[in-house]
Design an enzyme around this catalytic site. Structure first.
Site, PDB file in Angstrom:
ATOM      1  N   HIS A 104     -81.172  72.932  -1.500  1.00 45.71           N
ATOM      2  CA  HIS A 104     -81.401  73.426  -2.678  1.00 45.71           C
ATOM      3  C   HIS A 104     -80.677  74.466  -3.085  1.00 45.71           C
ATOM      4  O   HIS A 104     -80.489  75.412  -2.020  1.00 45.71           O
ATOM      5  CB  HIS A 104     -82.518  73.476  -3.394  1.00 45.71           C
ATOM      6  N   GLU A 132     -83.870  76.413   0.562  1.00 43.99           N
ATOM      7  CA  GLU A 132     -83.502  77.000  -0.795  1.00 43.99           C
ATOM      8  C   GLU A 132     -82.866  78.246  -0.797  1.00 43.99           C
ATOM      9  O   GLU A 132     -83.134  79.155  -0.018  1.00 43.99           O
ATOM     10  CB  GLU A 132     -84.567  76.812  -1.824  1.00 43.99           C
ATOM     11  N   TYR A 144     -86.530  76.088 -14.369  1.00 43.83           N
ATOM     12  CA  TYR A 144     -87.928  76.161 -14.614  1.00 43.83           C
ATOM     13  C   TYR A 144     -88.233  76.536 -16.319  1.00 43.83           C
ATOM     14  O   TYR A 144     -89.359  76.455 -16.469  1.00 43.83           O
ATOM     15  CB  TYR A 144     -88.508  77.198 -13.794  1.00 43.83           C
TER      16      TYR A 144
END
Length: 257
Positions: free
Chosen positions: A63, A125, A236
């Site tokens: 990610h 990530e 987010y």
């Protein structure tokens, strides 16, 4: 881990954070089922089944994030010696990139990310990188992290002894949403400049957290100092998360052979 090839099988890139909870993986699908559900079941059949002895030994889900996190290994266990040793190995070898171990304290059968399908697994990530953009320094760091992980696996499968030691583990405590209008729920502030890009820098009670569009500074009102991460992550906003807060502790890991 029986072989390096088995580990390579578990090295998968998939941006979907679709529901791979056990309760969803057995649900019937049809032509009208969401793509995420169908894809989750396909990946579970290919790499799992989840929570079974047939699942791949190690699964790494790649990610990127818009937040200034460096490289993080995100996992659901703070006692997985394989994942912790890989993190320790990356920390020792990647001098130019900070490497951190992030623990989401969620039961594995409720975990929704792809890496939870394997017997061992984590999301690798890295950031900061805007979505839809390739930054060469970020790409190179991710490439180095994956190669070092594969090197560790090959050494492990060859019988190399890895000495024990200590790894700092960041356990997620809670998420913080943006300030919002009480009626419209529209965001009324941005992350404060003193906090922006300071992922994993200790946030103390009273430190600036948000800068309201009116000019007012809102400060962190928690009772303990915690470590913020995923600060102002672009994906987010829709989840109502401006940043996450973690508690850090040192975990001793045993030698593995």
């Amino acid at each position: 881990m029986t072989s390096a090839a088995a580990c390579v099988t578990g090295l998968v890139f998939d941006r979907s954070e679709s529901g791979v909870r056990l309760t969803k993986l057995d649900a019937p699908v049809s032509e009208t089922s969401p793509y995420e559900m169908v894809r989750s079941q396909e990946l579970n059949a290919l790499l799992g089944p989840k929570a079974s002895m047939q699942a791949v030994d190690l699964l790494c889900d790649l990610h990127n994030t818009t937040a200034n996190t460096g490289l993080c290994l995100i996992t659901y266990s703070d006692r997985d010696w394989i994942c912790l040793h890989i993190c320790k190995h990356l920390q020792a070898q990647m001098a130019s990139t900070p490497v951190r171990y992030v623990h989401f304290d969620i039961p594995l059968n409720e975990a929704y990310s792809l890496d939870s399908v394997g017997k061992h697994g984590f999301a690798m990530e890295i950031g900061p990188q805007p979505h839809g953009v390739v930054r060469s320094v970020i790409f190179s760091a991710m490439q180095e992290g994956v190669q070092l992980m594969m090197d560790w696996i090959c050494q492990f499968n060859s019988g190399t002894l890895f000495e024990g030691g200590w790894v700092d583990v960041y356990t997620m405590v809670k998420n913080i949403d943006y300030p919002r209008d009480s009626e419209t729920h529209v965001i009324t502030a941005a992350v404060h400049p003193d906090l922006q890009d300071r992922d994993f820098c200790l946030l103390h009670p009273g430190d600036p957290m948000f800068l309201c569009f009116s000019g007012e500074t809102l400060r962190y009102r928690g009772k303990e100092a915690l470590y913020p991460f995923f600060i102002n992550e672009g994906a987010y906003y829709e989840k109502g998360v401006a940043l996450s807060l973690a508690r850090k502790r040192r975990v001793q890991i045993p030698s593995v052979l």
